[in-house]
Enzyme design. Structure first.
Site, mmCIF file in Angstrom:
data_model
loop_
_atom_site.group_PDB
_atom_site.id
_atom_site.type_symbol
_atom_site.label_atom_id
_atom_site.label_comp_id
_atom_site.label_asym_id
_atom_site.label_seq_id
_atom_site.Cartn_x
_atom_site.Cartn_y
_atom_site.Cartn_z
ATOM 1 N N GLU A 87 0.836 -1.211 0.000
ATOM 2 C CA GLU A 87 0.000 0.000 0.000
ATOM 3 C C GLU A 87 0.869 1.258 0.000
ATOM 4 O O GLU A 87 0.620 2.202 -0.745
ATOM 5 C CB GLU A 87 -0.918 -0.013 1.228
ATOM 6 C CG GLU A 87 -1.782 1.229 1.337
ATOM 7 C CD GLU A 87 -2.856 1.125 2.412
ATOM 8 O OE1 GLU A 87 -3.435 0.034 2.576
ATOM 9 O OE2 GLU A 87 -3.108 2.140 3.088
ATOM 10 N N ARG A 113 2.287 33.849 -18.005
ATOM 11 C CA ARG A 113 1.676 34.932 -17.225
ATOM 12 C C ARG A 113 2.657 36.097 -17.062
ATOM 13 O O ARG A 113 3.778 35.911 -16.564
ATOM 14 C CB ARG A 113 1.284 34.393 -15.839
ATOM 15 C CG ARG A 113 0.867 35.432 -14.836
ATOM 16 C CD ARG A 113 -0.475 36.026 -15.150
ATOM 17 N NE ARG A 113 -0.960 36.900 -14.087
ATOM 18 C CZ ARG A 113 -1.906 37.818 -14.271
ATOM 19 N NH1 ARG A 113 -2.456 37.981 -15.464
ATOM 20 N NH2 ARG A 113 -2.314 38.563 -13.269
ATOM 21 N N GLN A 124 13.411 35.576 -9.871
ATOM 22 C CA GLN A 124 14.134 34.475 -9.230
ATOM 23 C C GLN A 124 13.302 33.810 -8.122
ATOM 24 O O GLN A 124 13.377 32.591 -7.929
ATOM 25 C CB GLN A 124 15.452 34.990 -8.654
ATOM 26 C CG GLN A 124 16.513 33.915 -8.633
ATOM 27 C CD GLN A 124 17.881 34.461 -8.276
ATOM 28 O OE1 GLN A 124 17.999 35.310 -7.395
ATOM 29 N NE2 GLN A 124 18.900 33.986 -8.942
#
Ligand SMILES: Cc1cc2nc3c(=O)[nH]c(=O)nc-3n(C[C@H](O)[C@H](O)[C@H](O)COP(=O)(O)OP(=O)(O)OC[C@H]3O[C@@H](n4cnc5c(N)ncnc54)[C@H](O)[C@@H]3O)c2cc1C
Length: 214
Positions: A87, A113, A124
């Site tokens: 799992e 954008r 940066q």
């Protein structure tokens, strides 16, 4: 809090068959849906993982035939430990795909954008966040691959799956939060980035909480 309880055809559970017997006092059983004495509560209304309903499971005077004992009497802890290894590795592989998609989408977005006449990715502070996201994704991926390799080789190492679970779940949540941040107001609209945050939150809890993994 049993995953997929409302839609399961069978469950496996373990109980103390020799109370006080410690590791060897537990036995695992398969219990078919519809077995008298087994009832499933209503699905919980949760924040994420909407594709996987969760509910409580109750047992009362529930009789299970001997041929539905998993691994023999007293093998419950061993069955549990083994299934947790699978799992903690396989379930968390799904998060890697989502992380990669969100990372790629965010990388494209910060290139498109523009604010103050330049793409936001040219700042940066933004590109450093992208590097952190990439580093988290790549590190978590390698740790999960290592755990998967161990399972494929029949290794009994429990540490690699636990570390992979820890790394992937923490990375998924932080990567989701970073993606939301870099999308600004768009990030809190319904979409892949905010969905990753909602889906990653429970991943730090199920399969053994991250505190317990440590
Ligand atoms: C989405 C989801 C799906 C799940 N599916 C299943 C399922 O299919 N089957 C199933 O059996 N369970 C399932 N669970 C339950 C899950 O296994 C438990 O929620 C988890 O083990 C934590 O137990 P708890 O909720 O009782 O928290 P608690 O044990 O009460 O823990 C609360 C907090 O205390 C901390 N804590 C507790 N004990 C210690 C300790 N000794 N040392 C340090 N910190 C500690 C925990 O890390 C946690 O931060 C699921 C949970 C979720 C969220």
């Amino acid at each position: 809090f049993i995953t997929n309880a409302p839609v399961r055809t069978s469950s496996w559970c373990r109980r103390a068959t020799a109370p006080g017997g410690g590791y060897f006092g537990l036995t695992a059983f398969i219990v078919e849906a519809g077995t008298p004495g087994l009832t499933v509560g209503p699905p919980y209304d949760k924040t994420g993982l909407h594709g996987s309903p969760m509910a409580d499971v109750h047992f009362e005077d529930c009789h299970v035939p001997l041929d539905q004992v998993l691994g023999g009497e007293g093998a419950g802890a061993s069955v549990f430990t083994s299934s947790m290894k699978w799992e903690r590795t396989c379930l968390f592989a799904a998060y890697l795909g989502t992380m990669k998609r969100v990372l790629d989408g965010t990388l494209a977005y910060v290139g498109e954008r523009e604010q103050f006449g330049v793409p936001i990715g040219s700042n940066q502070a933004v590109s450093h966040r992208i590097v952190d996201m990439t580093l988290r994704y790549e590190s978590a991926r390698l740790m999960l691959y290592k755990a998967a390799r161990g399972l494929a080789d029949g290794s009994d190492d429990e540490i690699a799956p636990a570390l992979a679970k820890l790394a992937v779940s923490e990375a998924a949540l932080q990567l989701g939060l970073d993606a939301v941040q870099l999308h600004g107001a768009l990030g809190i609209l319904t979409g892949e980035a905010e969905a990753l945050v909602r889906d990653a939150m429970p991943s730090r809890i199920f399969s053994g909480t991250n505190d317990i993994q440590k």
